[in-house]
Design an enzyme around this catalytic site. Structure first.
Site, PDB file in Angstrom:
ATOM      1  N   GLU A  55      55.185   2.458   6.224  1.00 32.27           N
ATOM      2  CA  GLU A  55      56.070   3.115   7.212  1.00 32.27           C
ATOM      3  C   GLU A  55      56.484   2.142   8.317  1.00 32.27           C
ATOM      4  O   GLU A  55      57.667   2.053   8.673  1.00 32.27           O
ATOM      5  CB  GLU A  55      55.352   4.308   7.846  1.00 32.27           C
ATOM      6  CG  GLU A  55      55.407   5.584   7.028  1.00 32.27           C
ATOM      7  CD  GLU A  55      54.553   6.684   7.670  1.00 32.27           C
ATOM      8  OE1 GLU A  55      54.260   7.647   6.969  1.00 32.27           O
ATOM      9  OE2 GLU A  55      54.167   6.542   8.855  1.00 32.27           O
ATOM     10  N   GLU A  80      45.792   5.924   3.182  1.00 32.88           N
ATOM     11  CA  GLU A  80      46.493   6.332   4.399  1.00 32.88           C
ATOM     12  C   GLU A  80      46.882   5.100   5.223  1.00 32.88           C
ATOM     13  O   GLU A  80      47.975   5.046   5.795  1.00 32.88           O
ATOM     14  CB  GLU A  80      45.607   7.287   5.207  1.00 32.88           C
ATOM     15  CG  GLU A  80      46.251   7.882   6.432  1.00 32.88           C
ATOM     16  CD  GLU A  80      47.508   8.703   6.174  1.00 32.88           C
ATOM     17  OE1 GLU A  80      47.518   9.484   5.216  1.00 32.88           O
ATOM     18  OE2 GLU A  80      48.494   8.531   6.928  1.00 32.88           O
TER      19      GLU A  80
HETATM   20  N1  LIG Z   1      65.200   4.402   7.602  1.00 28.26           N
HETATM   21  C1  LIG Z   1      65.160   5.518   6.865  1.00 28.26           C
HETATM   22  N2  LIG Z   1      66.127   5.752   5.947  1.00 28.26           N
HETATM   23  C2  LIG Z   1      66.086   6.871   5.187  1.00 28.26           C
HETATM   24  N3  LIG Z   1      65.161   7.837   5.281  1.00 28.26           N
HETATM   25  C3  LIG Z   1      64.166   7.662   6.159  1.00 28.26           C
HETATM   26  C4  LIG Z   1      64.114   6.502   7.013  1.00 28.26           C
HETATM   27  N4  LIG Z   1      63.012   6.620   7.805  1.00 28.26           N
HETATM   28  C5  LIG Z   1      62.416   7.764   7.456  1.00 28.26           C
HETATM   29  N5  LIG Z   1      63.107   8.399   6.475  1.00 28.26           N
HETATM   30  C6  LIG Z   1      62.768   9.686   5.855  1.00 28.26           C
HETATM   31  O1  LIG Z   1      62.174  10.528   6.825  1.00 28.26           O
HETATM   32  C7  LIG Z   1      60.827  10.889   6.447  1.00 28.26           C
HETATM   33  C8  LIG Z   1      59.956  10.871   7.682  1.00 28.26           C
HETATM   34  O2  LIG Z   1      59.935   9.563   8.190  1.00 28.26           O
HETATM   35  P1  LIG Z   1      58.841   9.070   9.221  1.00 28.26           P
HETATM   36  O3  LIG Z   1      59.035   7.620   9.483  1.00 28.26           O
HETATM   37  O4  LIG Z   1      58.810   9.990  10.386  1.00 28.26           O
HETATM   38  O5  LIG Z   1      57.550   9.234   8.306  1.00 28.26           O
HETATM   39  P2  LIG Z   1      56.299  10.134   8.559  1.00 28.26           P
HETATM   40  O6  LIG Z   1      55.611  10.236   7.249  1.00 28.26           O
HETATM   41  O7  LIG Z   1      56.664  11.424   9.227  1.00 28.26           O
HETATM   42  O8  LIG Z   1      55.552   9.153   9.569  1.00 28.26           O
HETATM   43  P3  LIG Z   1      54.295   9.421  10.518  1.00 28.26           P
HETATM   44  O9  LIG Z   1      53.086   9.494   9.622  1.00 28.26           O
HETATM   45  O10 LIG Z   1      54.305   8.175  11.396  1.00 28.26           O
HETATM   46  O11 LIG Z   1      54.576  10.696  11.289  1.00 28.26           O
HETATM   47  C9  LIG Z   1      60.413   9.857   5.396  1.00 28.26           C
HETATM   48  O12 LIG Z   1      59.476  10.376   4.482  1.00 28.26           O
HETATM   49  C10 LIG Z   1      61.728   9.542   4.741  1.00 28.26           C
HETATM   50  O13 LIG Z   1      62.024  10.512   3.745  1.00 28.26           O
END
Ligand SMILES: Nc1ncnc2c1ncn2[C@@H]1O[C@H](COP(=O)(O)OP(=O)(O)OP(=O)(O)O)[C@@H](O)[C@H]1O
Length: 97
Positions: free
Chosen positions: A48, A41
């Site tokens: 991320e 994790e």
């Molecule tokens: N810069 C980017 N370009 C393309 N897709 C993205 C980008 N950032 C995020 N994503 C997509 O959006 C999804 C969610 O992103 P996010 O950064 O919110 O991750 P998360 O797993 O929800 O993070 P957290 O654990 O901080 O809530 C990712 O799994 C990815 O598929």
């Protein structure tokens, strides 16, 4: 899922381990599973953050990096649940009988 959730699950697992009297070998498996889960994790969070640092734009490679890292956490979570069921289910059935 975030780190607090994994720590909570680890605390519950330790509580269950004492209640259901797991063996020393089972403790080793459970401890290894909990530490690897929390470490994964942390690595997922690092990936991320790194992706967010590199770009604010929607990029297929950024999506892939985040999705693969999240996939690693998901796969190990499924494995951890299976390990938990194998260790605790027979003991829980005996405990409640
Ligand atoms: N810069 C980017 N370009 C393309 N897709 C993205 C980008 N950032 C995020 N994503 C997509 O959006 C999804 C969610 O992103 P996010 O950064 O919110 O991750 P998360 O797993 O929800 O993070 P957290 O654990 O901080 O809530 C990712 O799994 C990815 O598929």
């Amino acid at each position: 899922m975030n780190i607090r959730f994994h720590v909570l699950v680890a605390v519950l697992t330790i509580f269950l381990g004492f209640t259901l009297k797991v063996t020393p070998t089972e403790w080793l498996i459970l401890l290894l599973t909990m530490f690897v889960m929390i470490s994964l994790e942390l690595v997922n969070t690092a990936i991320e953050r790194t992706v967010d640092l590199v770009t604010d734009d929607f990029k297929p490679l950024a999506k892939q990096a985040k999705d693969v890292a999240a996939g690693a956490v998901l796969i190990f979570s499924i494995g951890s649940i299976i390990i938990g069921v194998i260790i605790f289910l027979p003991k829980a059935i005996r405990f409640f009988n």
